[in-house]
Design an enzyme around this catalytic site. Structure first.
Site, PDB file in Angstrom:
ATOM      1  N   ILE A  33       0.849  -1.202   0.000  1.00 54.02           N
ATOM      2  CA  ILE A  33       0.000   0.000   0.000  1.00 54.02           C
ATOM      3  C   ILE A  33       0.886   1.254   0.000  1.00 54.02           C
ATOM      4  O   ILE A  33       0.617   2.216  -0.729  1.00 54.02           O
ATOM      5  CB  ILE A  33      -0.962   0.012   1.219  1.00 54.02           C
ATOM      6  CG1 ILE A  33      -1.817  -1.267   1.239  1.00 54.02           C
ATOM      7  CG2 ILE A  33      -1.852   1.253   1.186  1.00 54.02           C
ATOM      8  CD1 ILE A  33      -2.728  -1.415   2.465  1.00 54.02           C
ATOM      9  N   ASP A  52      11.333   3.270   5.420  1.00 52.50           N
ATOM     10  CA  ASP A  52      11.106   1.815   5.444  1.00 52.50           C
ATOM     11  C   ASP A  52      12.391   1.150   5.920  1.00 52.50           C
ATOM     12  O   ASP A  52      13.487   1.591   5.553  1.00 52.50           O
ATOM     13  CB  ASP A  52      10.736   1.280   4.045  1.00 52.50           C
ATOM     14  CG  ASP A  52       9.918  -0.003   4.123  1.00 52.50           C
ATOM     15  OD1 ASP A  52       8.718   0.036   3.755  1.00 52.50           O
ATOM     16  OD2 ASP A  52      10.464  -1.043   4.559  1.00 52.50           O
ATOM     17  N   GLY A  60      12.397  -8.069  -2.292  1.00 54.17           N
ATOM     18  CA  GLY A  60      12.121  -7.381  -3.555  1.00 54.17           C
ATOM     19  C   GLY A  60      11.375  -6.077  -3.411  1.00 54.17           C
ATOM     20  O   GLY A  60      10.785  -5.575  -4.376  1.00 54.17           O
ATOM     21  N   TYR A 168      -2.122 -10.066  15.959  1.00 50.37           N
ATOM     22  CA  TYR A 168      -2.066  -8.970  14.992  1.00 50.37           C
ATOM     23  C   TYR A 168      -3.172  -7.954  15.294  1.00 50.37           C
ATOM     24  O   TYR A 168      -2.933  -6.748  15.401  1.00 50.37           O
ATOM     25  CB  TYR A 168      -2.218  -9.528  13.572  1.00 50.37           C
ATOM     26  CG  TYR A 168      -2.391  -8.466  12.501  1.00 50.37           C
ATOM     27  CD1 TYR A 168      -1.347  -7.604  12.171  1.00 50.37           C
ATOM     28  CD2 TYR A 168      -3.608  -8.333  11.824  1.00 50.37           C
ATOM     29  CE1 TYR A 168      -1.516  -6.633  11.190  1.00 50.37           C
ATOM     30  CE2 TYR A 168      -3.772  -7.369  10.838  1.00 50.37           C
ATOM     31  CZ  TYR A 168      -2.723  -6.521  10.523  1.00 50.37           C
ATOM     32  OH  TYR A 168      -2.881  -5.558   9.557  1.00 50.37           O
ATOM     33  N   PHE A 225      -8.194 -22.576   2.638  1.00 53.27           N
ATOM     34  CA  PHE A 225      -8.326 -22.978   4.052  1.00 53.27           C
ATOM     35  C   PHE A 225      -9.807 -22.956   4.431  1.00 53.27           C
ATOM     36  O   PHE A 225     -10.471 -21.935   4.253  1.00 53.27           O
ATOM     37  CB  PHE A 225      -7.525 -22.040   4.964  1.00 53.27           C
ATOM     38  CG  PHE A 225      -6.027 -22.139   4.728  1.00 53.27           C
ATOM     39  CD1 PHE A 225      -5.347 -23.315   4.982  1.00 53.27           C
ATOM     40  CD2 PHE A 225      -5.312 -21.054   4.247  1.00 53.27           C
ATOM     41  CE1 PHE A 225      -3.974 -23.417   4.766  1.00 53.27           C
ATOM     42  CE2 PHE A 225      -3.944 -21.143   4.021  1.00 53.27           C
ATOM     43  CZ  PHE A 225      -3.274 -22.328   4.281  1.00 53.27           C
TER      44      PHE A 225
HETATM   45  N1  NAD Z   1      -2.889  -5.264   2.830  1.00 52.41           N
HETATM   46  C1  NAD Z   1      -3.994  -5.400   3.546  1.00 52.41           C
HETATM   47  O1  NAD Z   1      -4.964  -6.054   3.130  1.00 52.41           O
HETATM   48  C2  NAD Z   1      -4.113  -4.744   4.897  1.00 52.41           C
HETATM   49  C3  NAD Z   1      -5.293  -4.954   5.637  1.00 52.41           C
HETATM   50  C4  NAD Z   1      -5.415  -4.346   6.881  1.00 52.41           C
HETATM   51  C5  NAD Z   1      -4.403  -3.545   7.362  1.00 52.41           C
HETATM   52  N2  NAD Z   1      -3.265  -3.367   6.627  1.00 52.41           N
HETATM   53  C6  NAD Z   1      -2.209  -2.517   7.159  1.00 52.41           C
HETATM   54  O2  NAD Z   1      -1.792  -1.622   6.137  1.00 52.41           O
HETATM   55  C7  NAD Z   1      -0.398  -1.341   6.280  1.00 52.41           C
HETATM   56  C8  NAD Z   1       0.338  -1.660   4.982  1.00 52.41           C
HETATM   57  O3  NAD Z   1       0.150  -3.034   4.676  1.00 52.41           O
HETATM   58  P1  NAD Z   1       0.817  -3.714   3.398  1.00 52.41           P
HETATM   59  O4  NAD Z   1      -0.107  -4.785   2.967  1.00 52.41           O
HETATM   60  O5  NAD Z   1       1.252  -2.664   2.449  1.00 52.41           O
HETATM   61  O6  NAD Z   1       2.087  -4.412   4.072  1.00 52.41           O
HETATM   62  P2  NAD Z   1       3.618  -4.521   3.574  1.00 52.41           P
HETATM   63  O7  NAD Z   1       4.244  -5.586   4.410  1.00 52.41           O
HETATM   64  O8  NAD Z   1       3.665  -4.687   2.104  1.00 52.41           O
HETATM   65  O9  NAD Z   1       4.210  -3.108   3.953  1.00 52.41           O
HETATM   66  C9  NAD Z   1       4.685  -2.800   5.251  1.00 52.41           C
HETATM   67  C10 NAD Z   1       6.044  -2.134   5.099  1.00 52.41           C
HETATM   68  O10 NAD Z   1       6.474  -1.735   6.405  1.00 52.41           O
HETATM   69  C11 NAD Z   1       7.873  -1.970   6.482  1.00 52.41           C
HETATM   70  N3  NAD Z   1       8.231  -2.117   7.897  1.00 52.41           N
HETATM   71  C12 NAD Z   1       7.942  -3.158   8.723  1.00 52.41           C
HETATM   72  N4  NAD Z   1       8.464  -2.916   9.951  1.00 52.41           N
HETATM   73  C13 NAD Z   1       9.072  -1.704   9.885  1.00 52.41           C
HETATM   74  C14 NAD Z   1       9.807  -0.915  10.820  1.00 52.41           C
HETATM   75  N5  NAD Z   1      10.001  -1.331  12.071  1.00 52.41           N
HETATM   76  N6  NAD Z   1      10.309   0.276  10.419  1.00 52.41           N
HETATM   77  C15 NAD Z   1      10.127   0.708   9.135  1.00 52.41           C
HETATM   78  N7  NAD Z   1       9.445  -0.004   8.200  1.00 52.41           N
HETATM   79  C16 NAD Z   1       8.925  -1.191   8.577  1.00 52.41           C
HETATM   80  C17 NAD Z   1       8.105  -3.234   5.664  1.00 52.41           C
HETATM   81  O11 NAD Z   1       9.449  -3.340   5.226  1.00 52.41           O
HETATM   82  C18 NAD Z   1       7.112  -3.040   4.526  1.00 52.41           C
HETATM   83  O12 NAD Z   1       7.733  -2.423   3.411  1.00 52.41           O
HETATM   84  C19 NAD Z   1       0.062  -2.153   7.485  1.00 52.41           C
HETATM   85  O13 NAD Z   1      -0.010  -1.325   8.619  1.00 52.41           O
HETATM   86  C20 NAD Z   1      -0.951  -3.261   7.568  1.00 52.41           C
HETATM   87  O14 NAD Z   1      -1.042  -3.798   8.865  1.00 52.41           O
HETATM   88  C21 NAD Z   1      -3.107  -3.962   5.406  1.00 52.41           C
END
Ligand code: NAD
Length: 341
Positions: A33, A52, A60, A168, A225
């Site tokens: 996102i 990040d 990647g 989570y 699942f």
């Molecule tokens: N994708 C979904 O469907 C979804 C649903 C509900 C909530 N969310 C929330 O949306 C946000 C983005 O999700 P996403 O799917 O893009 O996940 P993602 O894992 O692709 O992105 C998260 C990013 O945060 C970085 N990160 C992790 N720990 C870190 C730290 N300590 N310091 C700096 N960077 C750090 C990771 O390297 C990664 O690039 C998250 O907060 C996630 O919990 C996502």
């Protein structure tokens, strides 16, 4: 000062529909996102501070930020949000922080609850402290539909009692509480966006739509699942990013949470059917595996508050979104080795 910097860098920018050009920080900017949001904000002419730590959850992630590295409006900081000092430095002169960095995913949180707690609860506290100290106007934080747990009443709305059923979800609820408290105690404008299963190009390799598609393209049967009759409110990435952008300038959200969802629901069996059709692999017959701990049975959100506060309408149907995703993923062969069986 910002105007001078923009002129000094002598690039062309347009004043966007949101108003003035802003200096914006995006945490988790390399993620699914975060990187899509970063693209959109740069298109709109904003100045972006990308943060990040490129954690090892999947590889990647540099790929989608690489095109911006030479853009003078873009700076990349490879640091952890857990370092409040680093965050304070990053947030100097920043107007809005979009906080997406997290340990996403329910299953890893069941295996390693401390990892999720540190990144999501402690990490959000660190971001909020640094934002307050640096004089940031607004923090738009990322929560999740999982905070509702196995709600008997559907669709879920923001006034309901919450009962997380995974570490989570508990860590995201703690982060929401910190956001609300920072508004109540310190007047920092905050909001927590409860995303409902976001999907689309760049989707994480641990997410269901991506795995079903990956398997179909590799000629492997989809593995579901449970019986597949669990339902999800899937929300397409472009709609989600549209909502997030609007959160930068909407009326003061006063620390509250907001459902960001399509408001529609579909069974996993239906989604798999759509994927197999789009991939031209309707011959593959899904296999059913035991349900996973921590997963909820149904997600379905009420998005009335987001529509009203943001003037936002989700546009992409699941049928259309799945077709777009399968087409995109089919053309991204270099990503296919991120998932191994
Ligand atoms: N994708 C979904 O469907 C979804 C649903 C509900 C909530 N969310 C929330 O949306 C946000 C983005 O999700 P996403 O799917 O893009 O996940 P993602 O894992 O692709 O992105 C998260 C990013 O945060 C970085 N990160 C992790 N720990 C870190 C730290 N300590 N310091 C700096 N960077 C750090 C990771 O390297 C990664 O690039 C998250 O907060 C996630 O919990 C996502």
């Amino acid at each position: 000062m910002l105007a001078a910097a923009i002129q000094a860098n002598s690039y062309i920018h347009t004043i966007n529909s949101m108003g003035d050009i802003m200096r914006i920080a995006v945490t988790g900017a390399a993620g699914f996102i975060g990187s899509t949001l970063t693209d959109r904000l740069l298109e709109k002419g904003h100045d972006i501070v990308a943060i990040d730590n490129f954690d090892d959850y999947y590889s990647g992630k540099m790929r989608f930020l690489e095109p911006h590295l030479k853009d003078p409006r873009f700076s990349l900081h490879e640091v952890s949000i857990l370092s409040t000092d680093e965050m304070r430095r990053c947030f100097e002169g920043v107007d809005v922080v979009y906080h997406l960095a997290a340990q996403a995913g329910v299953r890893i949180s069941v295996k390693d609850p401390m990892r999720s707690h540190q990144a999501n609860a402690t990490g959000t506290l660190s971001v909020l402290l640094a934002a307050k100290d640096a004089g940031v106007r607004r923090v738009v934080s990322s929560s999740s539909s999982s905070v509702y747990g196995n709600s008997k009443v559907l669709p879920v709305n923001e006034d309901m009692v919450l009962k997380p059923v995974s570490p989570y979800a508990a860590s995201k609820l703690a982060a929401e509480d910190y956001c609300r408290l920072f508004y109540d105690l310190y007047g920092l404008q905050t909001m927590s966006l409860r995303y409902f299963t976001v999907y689309g190009p760049r989707q994480r390799p641990d997410m269901a739509i991506r795995i079903f598609t990956d398997r179909a393209l590799k000629g492997l049967v989809p593995q579901i699942f449970g019986d597949g009759e669990q339902t999800r409110d899937f929300t397409y990435i472009d709609d989600v990013v549209d909502a997030i952008v609007r959160c930068g300038t909407c009326p003061d959200p006063k620390g509250r949470p907001l459902n960001i969802c399509s408001g529609r629901t579909v069974t996993l069996n239906q989604v798999v059917k759509g994927i197999l059709k789009a991939a031209g692999r309707e011959d593959l017959v899904p296999e059913h595996l035991p349900s996973q701990q921590g997963d909820v049975d149904h997600t379905w959100g009420d998005n009335k508050n987001a529509r009203e506060l943001l003037g936002w309408t989700p546009k992409v149907t699941i049928e259309e979104g799945v077709k777009r995703f399968v087409k995109w993923y089919s053309g991204m062969k270099e990503l296919h080795d991120q998932i191994k069986y």
